[in-house]
Enzyme design. Sequence first.
Site, PDB file in Angstrom:
ATOM      1  N   LYS A 161      49.236 101.954  58.335  1.00  0.00           N
ATOM      2  CA  LYS A 161      48.356 101.850  59.530  1.00  0.00           C
ATOM      3  C   LYS A 161      47.042 101.123  59.017  1.00  0.00           C
ATOM      4  O   LYS A 161      46.476 100.581  59.775  1.00  0.00           O
ATOM      5  CB  LYS A 161      47.995 103.181  60.109  1.00  0.00           C
ATOM      6  CG  LYS A 161      49.165 103.700  60.808  1.00  0.00           C
ATOM      7  CD  LYS A 161      48.827 104.634  61.944  1.00  0.00           C
ATOM      8  CE  LYS A 161      49.788 105.165  62.856  1.00  0.00           C
ATOM      9  NZ  LYS A 161      49.556 106.206  63.658  1.00  0.00           N
ATOM     10  N   LYS A 185      61.278 101.069  60.684  1.00  0.00           N
ATOM     11  CA  LYS A 185      61.433 102.268  61.871  1.00  0.00           C
ATOM     12  C   LYS A 185      61.365 101.653  63.223  1.00  0.00           C
ATOM     13  O   LYS A 185      60.567 100.664  63.442  1.00  0.00           O
ATOM     14  CB  LYS A 185      60.424 103.231  61.514  1.00  0.00           C
ATOM     15  CG  LYS A 185      60.464 104.316  62.288  1.00  0.00           C
ATOM     16  CD  LYS A 185      59.268 105.317  62.008  1.00  0.00           C
ATOM     17  CE  LYS A 185      57.773 104.810  62.586  1.00  0.00           C
ATOM     18  NZ  LYS A 185      56.664 105.811  62.447  1.00  0.00           N
ATOM     19  N   LYS A 200      57.202 102.421  68.838  1.00  0.00           N
ATOM     20  CA  LYS A 200      56.475 102.060  69.993  1.00  0.00           C
ATOM     21  C   LYS A 200      55.328 101.057  69.891  1.00  0.00           C
ATOM     22  O   LYS A 200      54.866 100.389  70.814  1.00  0.00           O
ATOM     23  CB  LYS A 200      55.974 103.369  70.973  1.00  0.00           C
ATOM     24  CG  LYS A 200      54.967 104.012  70.363  1.00  0.00           C
ATOM     25  CD  LYS A 200      55.080 105.505  70.981  1.00  0.00           C
ATOM     26  CE  LYS A 200      54.206 106.527  70.157  1.00  0.00           C
ATOM     27  NZ  LYS A 200      54.614 107.930  70.341  1.00  0.00           N
TER      28      LYS A 200
HETATM   29  P1  TYM Z   1      54.777 110.071  66.654  1.00  0.00           P
HETATM   30  O1  TYM Z   1      54.329 110.565  67.815  1.00  0.00           O
HETATM   31  O2  TYM Z   1      54.871 109.007  65.778  1.00  0.00           O
HETATM   32  O3  TYM Z   1      56.426 110.633  66.723  1.00  0.00           O
HETATM   33  C1  TYM Z   1      56.848 111.770  67.364  1.00  0.00           C
HETATM   34  C2  TYM Z   1      58.100 112.130  66.665  1.00  0.00           C
HETATM   35  O4  TYM Z   1      59.209 111.143  66.695  1.00  0.00           O
HETATM   36  C3  TYM Z   1      59.638 111.081  65.275  1.00  0.00           C
HETATM   37  N1  TYM Z   1      59.862 109.595  65.154  1.00  0.00           N
HETATM   38  C4  TYM Z   1      61.391 109.061  64.962  1.00  0.00           C
HETATM   39  N2  TYM Z   1      62.351 109.659  64.577  1.00  0.00           N
HETATM   40  C5  TYM Z   1      63.440 108.922  64.480  1.00  0.00           C
HETATM   41  N3  TYM Z   1      63.492 107.595  64.189  1.00  0.00           N
HETATM   42  C6  TYM Z   1      62.239 106.858  64.619  1.00  0.00           C
HETATM   43  N4  TYM Z   1      62.161 105.526  64.725  1.00  0.00           N
HETATM   44  C7  TYM Z   1      61.021 107.692  64.973  1.00  0.00           C
HETATM   45  N5  TYM Z   1      59.964 107.289  65.283  1.00  0.00           N
HETATM   46  C8  TYM Z   1      59.155 108.650  65.533  1.00  0.00           C
HETATM   47  C9  TYM Z   1      58.644 111.401  64.279  1.00  0.00           C
HETATM   48  O5  TYM Z   1      59.119 111.625  63.135  1.00  0.00           O
HETATM   49  C10 TYM Z   1      57.751 112.596  65.241  1.00  0.00           C
HETATM   50  O6  TYM Z   1      58.512 113.674  64.915  1.00  0.00           O
HETATM   51  N6  TYM Z   1      52.037 112.863  63.519  1.00  0.00           N
HETATM   52  C11 TYM Z   1      53.043 113.117  64.381  1.00  0.00           C
HETATM   53  C12 TYM Z   1      52.562 114.004  65.589  1.00  0.00           C
HETATM   54  C13 TYM Z   1      52.128 115.260  65.386  1.00  0.00           C
HETATM   55  C14 TYM Z   1      53.166 116.440  64.972  1.00  0.00           C
HETATM   56  C15 TYM Z   1      52.092 117.393  64.780  1.00  0.00           C
HETATM   57  C16 TYM Z   1      54.300 116.599  64.512  1.00  0.00           C
HETATM   58  C17 TYM Z   1      50.590 115.457  65.499  1.00  0.00           C
HETATM   59  N7  TYM Z   1      50.706 117.037  64.808  1.00  0.00           N
HETATM   60  C18 TYM Z   1      52.709 118.787  64.081  1.00  0.00           C
HETATM   61  C19 TYM Z   1      54.788 117.886  64.385  1.00  0.00           C
HETATM   62  C20 TYM Z   1      53.865 118.946  64.036  1.00  0.00           C
HETATM   63  C21 TYM Z   1      53.245 111.558  65.008  1.00  0.00           C
HETATM   64  O7  TYM Z   1      52.650 110.787  64.998  1.00  0.00           O
HETATM   65  O8  TYM Z   1      54.455 111.443  65.702  1.00  0.00           O
END
Ligand code: TYM
Length: 333
Positions: free
Chosen positions: A115, A197, A200
């Site tokens: 990032k 990956k 979005k």
């Molecule tokens: P975020 O918002 O980027 O993504 C949300 C969830 O989707 C999963 N994910 C994917 N899984 C499979 N293939 C992909 N291409 C893919 N892209 C995203 C992510 O692994 C995630 O589970 N930091 C986290 C959000 C967060 C969080 C937490 C999660 C904040 N606090 C506490 C669990 C517990 C994030 O940015 O996810």
Amino acid sequence: MEKVKKTVFSGIQPTGTVTLGNYLGALRNWIPLQDEYDCIYCIVDLHSITVRQEPAQLRHNAMSLLALYLASGISPEKSTVFVQSHVPAHAELAWALDTICYIGELNRMTQFKDKSAKHSDNLNMGLMNYPVLMASDILLYSTDLVPIGKDQTQHLELARNLAERFNNRYSPTFVVPEGFIPKLGAKIMSLQNPLAKMSKSDENPNGFISMLDDSDTIRRKMRRAVTDSDTEVRFSEDKPAISNLLTIYSLCSGVSVADAEKQFEGAGYGVFKDAVADAVIATLEPIQQRHKQLMADKDYLNEVLKQGAERANRIASKMVAKVYRKIGFLPKV
Ligand code: TYM
């Protein structure tokens, strides 16, 4: 006191519309957990401002993500659903955890490195601090299990380390959480680059399928998806593009990867891609319809958020009070 049910916590950032990757890697797996666990599902808006957000768009995205949670099958009767900024304890615990987290640990995070390269014009402290806030989210609720995609495993590891460090320095306080990562779909790849990956924030919208893309868009993106050389529909390391599409097909249709390989033997990529598109459309369409209905009922959505925040606040504020007491802060009088 022993808990009757174990606790699950997870969250998604309200940045843009969530993708098929978010759905297959995370959101979809949250649904069945609701019957067995005390589930807490958060819209992590504090996390999302580590990258610049337009305020009106952020408000819309948070509400739309809530509607997507519910449309996908999260039940506010069974689970606690809330917005992170409605519960001050997340930021309050993050500050305390900051003081036991080393800069080196955050510097090493691969997502931070990626990032920072992408947002070199906005290298803010939040971007670096992000995993500590995530640890705070998880530890506040004595979480046992965290359902996430593969890209979050390094962050979860930090949460585990911080929990153990705090417990050792003071006294047992936090549960050390386990990750729950699906065997298939933990990392859905970009349709345009199967080595990256699905995200979005991809500049090329053909690389991802948004959960709210209409059927024509899904079909078009699928047809444009890159493939591997030769024409065989086979899951293997040397065929990352087709393996990714097989993963998506299997998860959306319920057909195993092995059966799908047989089903499309000799069929060619065109037929296969159309079938993947059909399966994705059949998965997303009912969710999109429910999402539309829910978005028309803001009173209901606000009520869900109000009750969710009340429940979350009750648990989280107690944990912060306990942590602050152990640290040695004067109790409130
Ligand atoms: P975020 O918002 O980027 O993504 C949300 C969830 O989707 C999963 N994910 C994917 N899984 C499979 N293939 C992909 N291409 C893919 N892209 C995203 C992510 O692994 C995630 O589970 N930091 C986290 C959000 C967060 C969080 C937490 C999660 C904040 N606090 C506490 C669990 C517990 C994030 O940015 O996810």
